[in-house]
Design a protein around this motif. Sequence first.
Motif, PDB file in Angstrom:
ATOM      1  N   ILE A 206       0.818  -1.221   0.000  1.00 34.97           N
ATOM      2  CA  ILE A 206       0.000   0.000   0.000  1.00 34.97           C
ATOM      3  C   ILE A 206       0.846   1.263   0.000  1.00 34.97           C
ATOM      4  N   ASP A 207       1.817   1.342   0.896  1.00 35.43           N
ATOM      5  CA  ASP A 207       2.615   2.564   0.985  1.00 35.43           C
ATOM      6  C   ASP A 207       3.418   2.801  -0.293  1.00 35.43           C
TER       7      ASP A 207
ATOM      8  N   VAL B 296     -17.447  -0.757   2.710  1.00 31.48           N
ATOM      9  CA  VAL B 296     -16.171  -0.208   3.196  1.00 31.48           C
ATOM     10  C   VAL B 296     -16.428   1.090   3.957  1.00 31.48           C
ATOM     11  N   GLY B 297     -17.295   1.926   3.417  1.00 29.66           N
ATOM     12  CA  GLY B 297     -17.696   3.132   4.130  1.00 29.66           C
ATOM     13  C   GLY B 297     -16.693   4.268   4.111  1.00 29.66           C
ATOM     14  N   GLN B 298     -15.777   4.254   3.171  1.00 30.34           N
ATOM     15  CA  GLN B 298     -14.807   5.340   3.037  1.00 30.34           C
ATOM     16  C   GLN B 298     -15.199   6.200   1.836  1.00 30.34           C
TER      17      GLN B 298
ATOM     18  N   LEU C  27      -9.384  -2.742   1.898  1.00 27.73           N
ATOM     19  CA  LEU C  27      -9.847  -1.576   1.157  1.00 27.73           C
ATOM     20  C   LEU C  27      -9.938  -0.344   2.053  1.00 27.73           C
ATOM     21  N   ALA C  28     -10.392  -0.528   3.273  1.00 28.20           N
ATOM     22  CA  ALA C  28     -10.475   0.605   4.190  1.00 28.20           C
ATOM     23  C   ALA C  28      -9.093   1.161   4.500  1.00 28.20           C
ATOM     24  N   LEU C  29      -8.136   0.260   4.732  1.00 24.19           N
ATOM     25  CA  LEU C  29      -6.778   0.715   5.009  1.00 24.19           C
ATOM     26  C   LEU C  29      -6.194   1.422   3.789  1.00 24.19           C
ATOM     27  N   ALA C  30      -6.363   0.837   2.614  1.00 20.10           N
ATOM     28  CA  ALA C  30      -5.844   1.450   1.395  1.00 20.10           C
ATOM     29  C   ALA C  30      -6.476   2.815   1.156  1.00 20.10           C
TER      30      ALA C  30
END
Length: 255
Positions: free
Chosen positions: A91-92, A165-167, A123-126
């Motif tokens: 991700i980073d 996901v809610g983002q 997905l939330a973290l990304a």
Amino acid sequence: MRFDVNCSILFTQLPLLERPAAAKAAGFDAVEFWWPFDKAVPGDREVDAFIDAIRNAGVRLVGLNFVDDIPEGGRGLVGRPGDVARFRDNIDVAVGIAGRLGCLALNALYGNNGESEPALENLALAARKAAAVDAVVLVEALNVYESPSYPLVSVKAATDVIEAVGQPNVRFLCDLYHLARMGEDLPSALAHPLTGHVQIADNPGRGRPGTGSLPLAELLDGYEGWVGLEYKDPDLDFGWVSKWSAPTHEQELVT
């Protein structure tokens, strides 16, 4: 309307780092890529070389996949429990490349036999990481005929995941070829409020526009975002572009 070339499926006769310049020479100002490295965390030199190839070509990077397993015949890692660490390690790196190049869309392929729990968490973290560079995370629906183990094969399946996901920066990648193969309502997919990027190929055959039966010019009339050319064409014949309406707006991807 603005076209960008997916350099992971077009110009593949050239080494990867030469493809952005080839796209520019063909008349395009923007490109997108599937994950362009053979590991989730490439070395700094590899990353710098990729970034330099984009910048030196004078093109914009419109879209980039997070690490995927496409070369291995897969369809991403997001929902695969055994690949959580591999995806999160990436991700980073992906977000860092996006930040350095001003790329606003990162595609997170769900994965063959992907499962909901790791997918939603990943997905939330990304999305939270991508928000730091004003990028969206894309969720794509494929077609069951080419990807029988891929769980998301409709607009509803993909958008249900996005809503779960809610983002606010998770959006739908509207690939008209895959959706056409599934018999989806293409105008409705394009107009869906969660649509954040569009890709095209004609159907049948996944060739360039005009080789199949999809009314792509009609479907995209009035669409003002980037349109990714994700089709197969060994001839690299872009003559069809001049037959389409010239772009009239400079509107960014939905954010």
